[in-house]
Every structure is written in structure tokens, then in C-alpha cells.
Design a protein around this motif. Sequence first.
Motif, PDB file in Angstrom:
ATOM      1  N   LYS A   3       0.917  -1.206  -0.088  1.00  0.00           N
ATOM      2  CA  LYS A   3       0.311   0.218   0.008  1.00  0.00           C
ATOM      3  C   LYS A   3       1.321   1.728   0.176  1.00  0.00           C
ATOM      4  CE  LYS A   3      -2.290   1.114   4.296  1.00  0.00           C
ATOM      5  NZ  LYS A   3      -3.184   0.942   4.855  1.00  0.00           N
ATOM      6  N   ARG A   4       1.728   1.246   0.485  1.00  0.00           N
ATOM      7  CA  ARG A   4       3.216   2.275   0.897  1.00  0.00           C
ATOM      8  C   ARG A   4       3.544   2.901  -0.349  1.00  0.00           C
ATOM      9  NH1 ARG A   4       4.961   0.247   5.632  1.00  0.00           N
ATOM     10  NH2 ARG A   4       6.658  -0.429   4.725  1.00  0.00           N
ATOM     11  N   LYS A   5       4.144   1.457  -1.361  1.00  0.00           N
ATOM     12  CA  LYS A   5       4.093   1.634  -3.089  1.00  0.00           C
ATOM     13  C   LYS A   5       3.231   2.371  -3.502  1.00  0.00           C
ATOM     14  CE  LYS A   5       6.972  -1.759  -4.657  1.00  0.00           C
ATOM     15  NZ  LYS A   5       8.100  -1.117  -5.086  1.00  0.00           N
ATOM     16  N   ALA A   6       2.477   1.721  -3.829  1.00  0.00           N
ATOM     17  CA  ALA A   6       1.057   1.759  -4.144  1.00  0.00           C
ATOM     18  C   ALA A   6       0.882   3.841  -3.782  1.00  0.00           C
ATOM     19  CB  ALA A   6      -0.523   1.060  -3.689  1.00  0.00           C
ATOM     20  N   LEU A   7       0.403   3.905  -3.332  1.00  0.00           N
ATOM     21  CA  LEU A   7       0.489   5.619  -2.426  1.00  0.00           C
ATOM     22  C   LEU A   7       1.573   6.275  -3.163  1.00  0.00           C
ATOM     23  CD1 LEU A   7      -0.560   5.248   1.361  1.00  0.00           C
ATOM     24  CD2 LEU A   7      -2.043   6.656  -0.624  1.00  0.00           C
ATOM     25  N   SER A  36       0.820   2.646  -9.535  1.00  0.00           N
ATOM     26  CA  SER A  36       0.265   2.765  -8.389  1.00  0.00           C
ATOM     27  C   SER A  36      -0.640   1.831  -7.684  1.00  0.00           C
ATOM     28  CB  SER A  36      -0.580   4.466  -8.239  1.00  0.00           C
ATOM     29  OG  SER A  36      -1.551   4.887  -9.130  1.00  0.00           O
ATOM     30  N   PHE A  37      -1.394   2.005  -8.782  1.00  0.00           N
ATOM     31  CA  PHE A  37      -2.934   0.488  -8.613  1.00  0.00           C
ATOM     32  C   PHE A  37      -3.007  -0.866  -9.708  1.00  0.00           C
ATOM     33  CE2 PHE A  37      -5.427   4.532 -10.722  1.00  0.00           C
ATOM     34  CZ  PHE A  37      -7.308   4.107 -10.107  1.00  0.00           C
ATOM     35  N   GLU A  38      -1.647  -1.031  -9.961  1.00  0.00           N
ATOM     36  CA  GLU A  38      -1.092  -2.731  -9.816  1.00  0.00           C
ATOM     37  C   GLU A  38      -0.352  -3.022  -8.306  1.00  0.00           C
ATOM     38  OE1 GLU A  38       2.391  -5.617 -11.700  1.00  0.00           O
ATOM     39  OE2 GLU A  38       1.460  -4.316 -12.074  1.00  0.00           O
ATOM     40  N   MET A  39       0.405  -2.198  -7.101  1.00  0.00           N
ATOM     41  CA  MET A  39       0.504  -1.997  -6.390  1.00  0.00           C
ATOM     42  C   MET A  39      -0.986  -2.317  -5.265  1.00  0.00           C
ATOM     43  SD  MET A  39       3.621  -2.811  -6.208  1.00  0.00           S
ATOM     44  CE  MET A  39       3.409  -3.917  -7.588  1.00  0.00           C
ATOM     45  N   LEU A  40      -1.763  -0.819  -5.591  1.00  0.00           N
ATOM     46  CA  LEU A  40      -2.692  -1.540  -5.228  1.00  0.00           C
ATOM     47  C   LEU A  40      -4.163  -2.648  -4.768  1.00  0.00           C
ATOM     48  CD1 LEU A  40      -4.682   0.653  -2.726  1.00  0.00           C
ATOM     49  CD2 LEU A  40      -5.900   1.469  -4.905  1.00  0.00           C
ATOM     50  N   LEU A  41      -3.815  -3.144  -5.672  1.00  0.00           N
ATOM     51  CA  LEU A  41      -4.886  -4.208  -6.616  1.00  0.00           C
ATOM     52  C   LEU A  41      -4.394  -5.434  -5.587  1.00  0.00           C
ATOM     53  CD1 LEU A  41      -5.932  -3.955  -9.555  1.00  0.00           C
ATOM     54  CD2 LEU A  41      -7.270  -3.384  -8.045  1.00  0.00           C
ATOM     55  N   VAL A 116      -7.554   9.293 -10.101  1.00  0.00           N
ATOM     56  CA  VAL A 116      -7.815  10.074  -7.981  1.00  0.00           C
ATOM     57  C   VAL A 116      -8.589   9.720  -7.679  1.00  0.00           C
ATOM     58  CG1 VAL A 116      -8.512  11.660  -7.363  1.00  0.00           C
ATOM     59  CG2 VAL A 116      -6.572  11.926  -9.388  1.00  0.00           C
ATOM     60  N   THR A 117      -9.560   9.361  -8.590  1.00  0.00           N
ATOM     61  CA  THR A 117     -11.837   9.163  -7.880  1.00  0.00           C
ATOM     62  C   THR A 117     -11.282   7.560  -7.688  1.00  0.00           C
ATOM     63  OG1 THR A 117     -12.652  11.017  -9.176  1.00  0.00           O
ATOM     64  CG2 THR A 117     -13.941   9.075  -8.566  1.00  0.00           C
ATOM     65  N   LEU A 118     -11.287   7.089  -8.266  1.00  0.00           N
ATOM     66  CA  LEU A 118     -10.842   5.395  -8.476  1.00  0.00           C
ATOM     67  C   LEU A 118     -10.305   5.046  -7.632  1.00  0.00           C
ATOM     68  CD1 LEU A 118     -11.716   2.733  -8.933  1.00  0.00           C
ATOM     69  CD2 LEU A 118      -9.923   2.425 -11.067  1.00  0.00           C
ATOM     70  N   PHE A 119      -8.732   5.474  -7.269  1.00  0.00           N
ATOM     71  CA  PHE A 119      -7.683   5.201  -6.595  1.00  0.00           C
ATOM     72  C   PHE A 119      -8.010   5.383  -4.423  1.00  0.00           C
ATOM     73  CE2 PHE A 119      -4.219   5.239  -3.519  1.00  0.00           C
ATOM     74  CZ  PHE A 119      -3.425   4.413  -4.665  1.00  0.00           C
ATOM     75  N   ASP A 120      -9.338   6.880  -4.524  1.00  0.00           N
ATOM     76  CA  ASP A 120      -9.903   7.416  -3.739  1.00  0.00           C
ATOM     77  C   ASP A 120     -10.786   6.478  -2.403  1.00  0.00           C
ATOM     78  OD1 ASP A 120     -10.195   8.778  -1.102  1.00  0.00           O
ATOM     79  OD2 ASP A 120     -12.246   8.961  -2.114  1.00  0.00           O
ATOM     80  N   ASP A 121     -11.708   5.798  -3.690  1.00  0.00           N
ATOM     81  CA  ASP A 121     -12.306   4.306  -3.793  1.00  0.00           C
ATOM     82  C   ASP A 121     -12.118   3.497  -3.020  1.00  0.00           C
ATOM     83  OD1 ASP A 121     -14.510   6.762  -4.336  1.00  0.00           O
ATOM     84  OD2 ASP A 121     -15.121   6.050  -6.510  1.00  0.00           O
ATOM     85  N   LEU A 122     -11.055   2.816  -3.721  1.00  0.00           N
ATOM     86  CA  LEU A 122     -10.879   1.694  -3.399  1.00  0.00           C
ATOM     87  C   LEU A 122      -9.900   1.962  -2.109  1.00  0.00           C
ATOM     88  CD1 LEU A 122      -9.000   0.163  -7.339  1.00  0.00           C
ATOM     89  CD2 LEU A 122     -11.492  -0.156  -5.885  1.00  0.00           C
TER      90      LEU A 122
END
Length: 363
Positions: A3-7, A36-41, A116-122
Motif C-alpha cells: 500500500k505504501r508503494k501504491a501511494l 500505483s493501481f497494480e500495487m494497490l490491487l 484519482v477518483t478510483l484510487f480514493d474509492d478503492l
Amino acid sequence: MLKRKALASFKRMTVAFNAVEDEGRTSSVLLSLQHSFEMLLKAALVHNNVPVFDKSLGRSIGFDKCLQLSRQEPNIKITDAEAGTLRAIDALRDDEQHWFNSVSESILFIHARAGVTLFDDLLNRVFGERLADSLPVRVLPISTEPPMGLDILIDQEFSQIQELLQPGRRARNEARARIRTLLAIEGHASEESLVSERDVDRVEKGIAQGRPRDAVFPALEQISTAFSGEGPTLAVRFDKKGPPVKFADDNSDAAAIREIDLQKKFHWSATELAKKLEVSLPRLLALRQHLGIDDDTKCFYVFEMGSQKHPRFSDNALKHMRDSMKSLNMDEVWAAHKPVGRGTSPRECPVEGCAQASQKQPS
């Protein structure tokens, strides 16, 4: 850590987007946004105890597999529209990283802002956090142009491509770069989002022949954008509108037919499905027969390699079976479809709505 890598990648994307220097800016934005999205997923999957390593390769899974697993995980709940946004961002990044495309400022903005919208939603959906909590208070989002709907942007791009392909312009490379961008954006409505040169060739040919936009980019007709808020609170979400594009026969407009990687679409084996649904292989077969999975071209495909046949299933099959199991009595399904000689005949189906006409044993 994931998550830190995603951010961290997301923050780099915002820095790159607001950079004054244009050279390399689009590449930096798309590379950091996709990463960022690959790391968040992956963080979301690990958080829900879903393995993110491919045992056969000994490496972590890629973006496509992350997206597939995240759509199936009930605690992540990636919607079709969200999956489309992620596919489009990945496809835009792919050509930018490995070849070249031409992404206008407006198209870059609308996808970055949707990111931005989707990252915040997830982040909020999985971890109960907000993106604003991880950004410094000095961040100041600025755009010198108001956001435009995707349909307007696509019209503008298509008109420019038509102009660039006019005889005597000598601008074919720029036209093809813009075609790649529009093909990548089709990822919002199509599971196949990566761009092939053959797709670029057939679109270029169609436009040169005077075909209209909806004939060469039919999937783009399905995409709509929704805006809410303004300034720092602006939210951008993509959605699909209307029925999916279908081609009924060989007389369809060849300029509109997109190549599809069937191995990417039909990626589940029967063993993997059984494990995912937590049933035995014989009971999985009974469920397939009951639902007609093997007769549905959206769910089932057989790959032939020489004399060998390999049946494979799509995400549609998994979803259909998983949803059906919530209301079906699996003991009754098994009793109706188990092989003859083990009890109830397959023709005696006690399950309501069971279609048993001319059943065949799939491979």
C-alpha cells in the motif's frame, strides 16, 4: 508495504502531471498511475488473503491477473466500469512504455482525474482510508481547461485523425499514434484493451475509406463520463451505456472487428474453477450441465493444440456459476446430472428450470 508503494507511485504521478516540463511528462504520468493501481490491487488481495504469486513462475502476478482476481474477490468488488477504467489506463501506459502513442492533454487529464477518483474509492473500500489523508496539504490541483466529456474528446480525436490521413499530409505516423490511443480507450467497454498493429491497420484502412467513427470504433459508443464536484473535489467516473457491441455474422463491417486474445479471455481450467467454487470436479461438471455453461460462447472455449483439446472458461462462467450457487440446491443438481448408474437418471431433474434436452458430455 504494498500500500505504501501504491501511494508513493500515486504521489509521483501527481508530481509528473503538474510538471511544467512537457518532455516525457505523459510517460511519467501513465507509468506511475498504472503502477500505483497494480500495487494497490496487490495490497487489497494480500489484505484479503488472496495469493499474488504464480507458483509455476515463482514471481508475483501481473496487472491483468490482479484485475481478474480483484473482480472476483467479494471484499474488493471491482465493478465492470472500474475494471474498464483500469484496463484503459493500462493500455495507454503499455503503448507509451513499449512503443508510442499520442495522448492529448484532455484525454490525459480525464483519465488521471478518474484515476484519482478510483484510487480514493478503492483505498476507502478496502482499507477504510481516504487518499486526502496521505497527500500533503500543499498539493494544489490546477487545470487551465474545464473537463470535457469523453464523447466530445473522441469526436475531436477522430476528426484530427481524418485530417492527418488526407492525401498529401505525410502525417501517417501521428495519425496511427492517435488511433492507438482511441483503441486503448476501448478498454473501458471491452475486456480486450491491449493494442495490436493489426488493429491499428484495419482502423486506418477504415478511416481512409471514409467509414464513420461508430463503424471503426464501435466500443467507444458505449462509454460515458460522469462529473461531480469541482476544483479539488472533482470526481470523474466512467460508465458503459447501451447494449454491448455484437457481430452476428461474417457480413459485419470488417473495419469494426477487433482481434481478441482468447487465451486471455478464457483463462480458467476446470480444476481452477472447482477450487474457486469449492466443489469437486464431478459436481462442477453437473453444475456446468445444469446451467448450459459449455454451450455458452461467452463462458466456454476449447483450445485445440494438435490432437489435444483444452477446455477453458471465462470470468463470465465463474460469475454465472457462483451467482447461481446462491439459489441452487447443489445436492439436487448433482442428483439430476450425476452419471447414470450412480442413482438418479440424468433425465429425472427435480430442479426447477433445468433444461436437459440433448445433453452431451463436454471434454
